[in-house]
Enzyme design. Structure first.
Site, short mmCIF file in Angstrom:
data_model
loop_
_atom_site.label_atom_id
_atom_site.label_comp_id
_atom_site.label_asym_id
_atom_site.label_seq_id
_atom_site.Cartn_x
_atom_site.Cartn_y
_atom_site.Cartn_z
CE LYS A 75 -3.81 2.07 2.71
NZ LYS A 75 -4.66 1.94 3.90
CB SER A 150 -8.09 3.88 3.15
OG SER A 150 -7.18 3.19 4.01
CB SER A 174 -8.39 1.09 6.00
OG SER A 174 -9.07 2.32 5.97
#
Lengths: 484, 110
Positions: A75, A150, A174
Site C-alpha cells: 500500500k 482505504s 481499511s
C-alpha cells in the site's frame, strides 16, 4: 500460475517449477493488462526484476526462506527507500522516501519481490478509494463499483490476482472493509503487533498494518514475516510472536462463537445477513458452538471514532507544511500564507474536513465535550468486548452492512460514507485483532465478507478459524470473470 | 441498532450547526486556506459530522476514566545513546528549498 496462493507459489519456487523472474514478469504483465482498475500508483518493474534475480540466486543456492521470490505489493502508505511514496495525496505526489518502513524492510529481508505501490484513499481517509489524488480504484467484480477503502488498491489487486498478496493498513476498517467488498482475506492484527515505523501516520492510537491475501494460510505466513517488536515504534507491543501457521490445522470443536446481537439489526442488508447465517451454519458443522453476546455501546463507535481519529489526524498532518518535504505552493507572500496555500492545494476535501473536525474538537472550550467524552466512550466500548469475551472465544458478524456500492454513490455524503465502517471501527477503538474472509455473494454477484474478532494478540485463533472455514468453502477461490 | 438510512436522517434533523465564520477560524488554526464558497461547503458538511458526533451524548460517562490508548501502555525509555547516523543530505534532497544545509522559508523577521 497467477491463481496460486502465496503458499503454493512458494512451494513452486522451492521445487524449481517456476523462477521468481518468471513469476515477477507474469504479474507485471497482468498489472499492465488491467490498468483500468487503477489499483497501482507506482509499478516498479526494474527494481522488481532485479529483486527477482537476487531471489533466484538465493533459491539456487538453497539459501531461501518461506517467502523468497514471491511477488507482492505495498500500500502506498509505507515508505519505500528510493521509490515514490504518495499516500494517495497531492501533498506527497512527488515524495521519494529516503528510508524504508519496518514492514517494507522485513518483507524485503524475507526475499519478497515488490511489484509496486497500490492506490489508496488520501492519507487512508475514506471507505471507497474515491478520495485518492490518483483517481478511484475500480472493483474487479464490477468496474462500476467501488473496491472499498482505504486499502482499495491492495484489495482490488489481490482480487484480480495482479499480485498474490498486498499489505494494507486499518485505522477504522481499511483492511477488512475493502477485503469484504473485493472478496479476499484481510487481517488487521492487534494494535502494536506490527511496527508502525515508516507507515505514514493517520491516527496513531488506531493505525495498524496487516496482510491482504487470498487465504488465511497466506495471511498467517505473511503475519509471521511482518509481526514483532520494533524499538523504532514507541507503541510497538513487547509480546511474544508465535508461529501463526502452527495452529491452522487444529480442529475447532467446542470453540464458542459470540454473535453480537447489535450487529444484526436494522441497516444490515438481507443478502449479507443470509450469507453470515450460512457461514455460521458451516461453523456449527465444524463443531463450534454459537452464543449470543452483547456490545451495547457499539452504535456509538462511529461518533466516538469521528472525534478521536480526526483529532489525532489534525495533529499528525500538521507536519505537512511545505518546508521539509512534500508539496509547496508556488505563490505566497509570507510564511503563514505559504502554509495555508500549501495545505489548501496539497490536501483534498475529505482530509481537510477531518483536519478541521479534529482541530475543532481539540480547541479550547470544546475539549471536554468532544475529545474527553470520546475517550470515555472508547473505554466503554473496549469493556463491552472484554465482557463479551468472557462468554466466547471469538466474535463473528458481518464486515460491512452492504456489498460494494456504485462509484460516486456516497462520495458527496461524508456521513453516509462513514456508516460503512459501523462493524469494524469498534475493533480499532478497542485495539483487538479482526479479520474479514469471503463468505459468499449477494444477488448481484458482489462479494460478502464475514468478520472475525479475537482477543488481544490471539491472531492465531482467528487464522485457525478462518482456515478451517476455507477448508470447507470455496468462496475465497472464486475470481472475477473479467480477470480470470 | 441505529444504522444507515434512519440513523443518517436522525443525524441530519438535529444537526448542530457550525457557522461560516467558525469554519474560517478553524481553518486558520489548522493553516488551511479556504475561499468563501469552500467555507460555506465545509460549514454544511462539518455541521452534519458534528450532528453525528453529538450522538455520544446519549450515554452518561460520568466517572469513566478516559482511554487514550488501546493497550494502556506507558512510553518506553531507552539508553541515551546515538542511534542514527547523519543523513542530512539524503533527507534534505526531498525538501522544496534548502541552502547550505538549512531549510528555506519566506522571511519572518523584517
Amino acid at each position: 500460475m497467477y491463481r496460486k496462493t502465496v503458499a503454493e507459489l512458494a512451494s513452486a519456487l522451492a521445487t524449481k517449477a517456476v523462477s521468481s523472474t518468471e513469476l515477477t514478469q507474469l504479474y507485471l504483465d497482468r498489472i499492465s493488462a488491467h490498468q483500468e482498475l487503477n489499483a497501482f500508483i507506482t509499478v516498479d518493474a526494474d527494481n522488481a526484476l532485479a529483486a527477482a534475480k537476487v531471489a533466484d540466486t538465493r533459491l539456487a543456492k538453497g539459501d531461501a526462506g518461506a517467502l523468497t521470490g514471491v511477488p507482492m505489493a505495498h500500500k502506498d502508505i509505507f515508505c519505500t527507500d528510493g521509490v515514490l511514496t504518495t499516500c494517495g495525496s497531492r501533498m506527497l505526489s512527488e515524495f521519494v522516501s529516503p528510508y524504508n518502513a519496518t514492514v517494507v524492510e522485513k518483507l524485503h529481508d524475507a526475499g519478497m519481490v515488490m511489484l509496486g505501490k497500490t492506490n489508496m484513499d488520501e492519507f487512508a481517509m475514506g471507505s471507497s478509494n474515491e478520495t485518492s489524488f490518483f483517481g478511484p480504484v475500480k472493483n474487479p467484480w464490477d468496474t462500476t463499483l467501488v473496491p472499498g477503502g482505504s486499502s482499495g488498491g491492495s484489495a482490488a489487486a489481490v482480487a484480480a490476482r495482479l499480485t498474490p498478496m498486498a499489505t494494507g493498513t486499518d485505522t477504522g476498517g481499511s483492511i477488512r472493509q475493502p477485503a469484504a467488498l473485493c472478496g479476499i482475506t484481510g487481517l488487521k492484527p492487534s494494535y502494536g503487533r506490527v511496527s508502525r515505523f515508516g507507515m505514514i501516520a493517520f491516527a496513531s492510537s488506531l493505525d495498524q498494518a496487516g496482510p491482504m491475501t487470498q487465504t488465511a494460510e497466506d495471511a498467517a505466513l505473511l503475519l509471521n514475516a511482518m509481526a514483532g517488536f520494533d524499538s523504532r515504534d514507541s507503541t510497538s507491543a513487547q509480546e511474544e510472536v508465535p508461529d501463526f501457521s502452527s495452529q491452522l490445522g487444529h480442529d475447532i470443536k467446542g470453540l464458542k462463537i459470540g454473535l453480537p446481537k447489535e450487529f444484526f439489526g436494522e441497516g444490515l442488508s438481507a443478502d449479507v445477513d443470509k450469507a453470515i447465517q450460512a457461514a455460521l451454519d458451516e461453523y456449527k458443522k465444524l463443531g463450534a458452538e454459537v452464543v449470543e453476546v452483547s456490545l451495547p455501546n457499539s452504535s456509538l463507535a462511529i461518533p466516538c471514532y469521528y472525534v478521536l481519529a480526526p483529532a489525532e489526524a489534525s495533529s499528525n498532518l500538521s507536519r505537512y507544511d511545505g518546508v521539509r518535504y512534500g508539496y509547496r505552493a508556488s505563490e505566497y507572500t509570507d510564511l503563514v500564507e505559504m502554509y495555508e496555500r500549501t495545505r489548501a492545494e496539497g490536501f483534498g476535501a475529505e482530509v481537510k474536513r477531518r483536519i478541521m473536525i479534529g482541530t475543532y474538537a481539540l480547541s479550547a472550550g470544546y475539549y471536554d465535550a468532544y475529545y474527553l467524552k470520546a475517550q470515555q466512550l472508547r473505554r466503554l466500548i473496549a469493556e463491552d468486548f472484554k465482557r463479551a469475551f468472557e462468554q466466547c472465544d471469538v466474535i463473528m458478524g458481518p464486515t460491512a452492512p452492504s456489498t460494494a456500492f456504485a462509484l460516486g454513490d456516497k462520495s458527496e455524503d461524508p456521513v453516509a460514507m462513514y456508516l460503512n465502517d459501523i462493524y469494524t471501527i469498534s475493533v480499532n477503538l478497542a485495539g483487538l485483532p479482526g479479520m474479514s474472509v469471503p463468505a459468499g455473494f449477494d444477488g448481484n454477484g458482489r462479494p460478502i465478507g464475514l468478520q472475525l474478532i479475537g482477543q488481544y494478540f490471539d491472531e492465531a485463533r482467528l487464522l485457525q478459524l478462518a482456515h478451517q472455514y476455507q477448508q470447507v468453502t470455496d468462496w475465497h477461490q472464486q475470481l472475477p470473470e473479467e480477470v480470470a | 441498532m441505529i444504522i444507515c438510512p434512519t440513523f443518517t436522517e436522525a443525524v441530519r434533523s438535529n444537526a448542530m450547526s457550525i457557522s461560516v465564520d467558525e469554519v474560517k477560524k478553524i481553518a486558520h488554526l489548522a493553516r488551511l486556506g479556504l475561499d468563501e464558497q469552500e467555507a460555506q461547503g465545509y460549514a454544511d458538511s462539518l455541521s452534519q459530522i458534528l450532528g453525528l458526533i453529538e450522538q455520544m451524548n446519549a450515554v452518561d460517562t460520568t466517572g469513566v476514566s478516559p482511554m487514550a490508548h488501546p493497550l494502556d501502555m506507558h512510553l518506553r525509555l531507552r539508553e541515551d545513546a546515538p542511534t542514527e547516523s547523519d543523513q542530512r543530505e539524503k533527507f534534505q534532497k526531498v525538501a522544496p528549498s534548502t541552502e547550505a544545509g538549512l531549510y528555506l522559508v519566506p522571511r519572518v523577521i523584517e
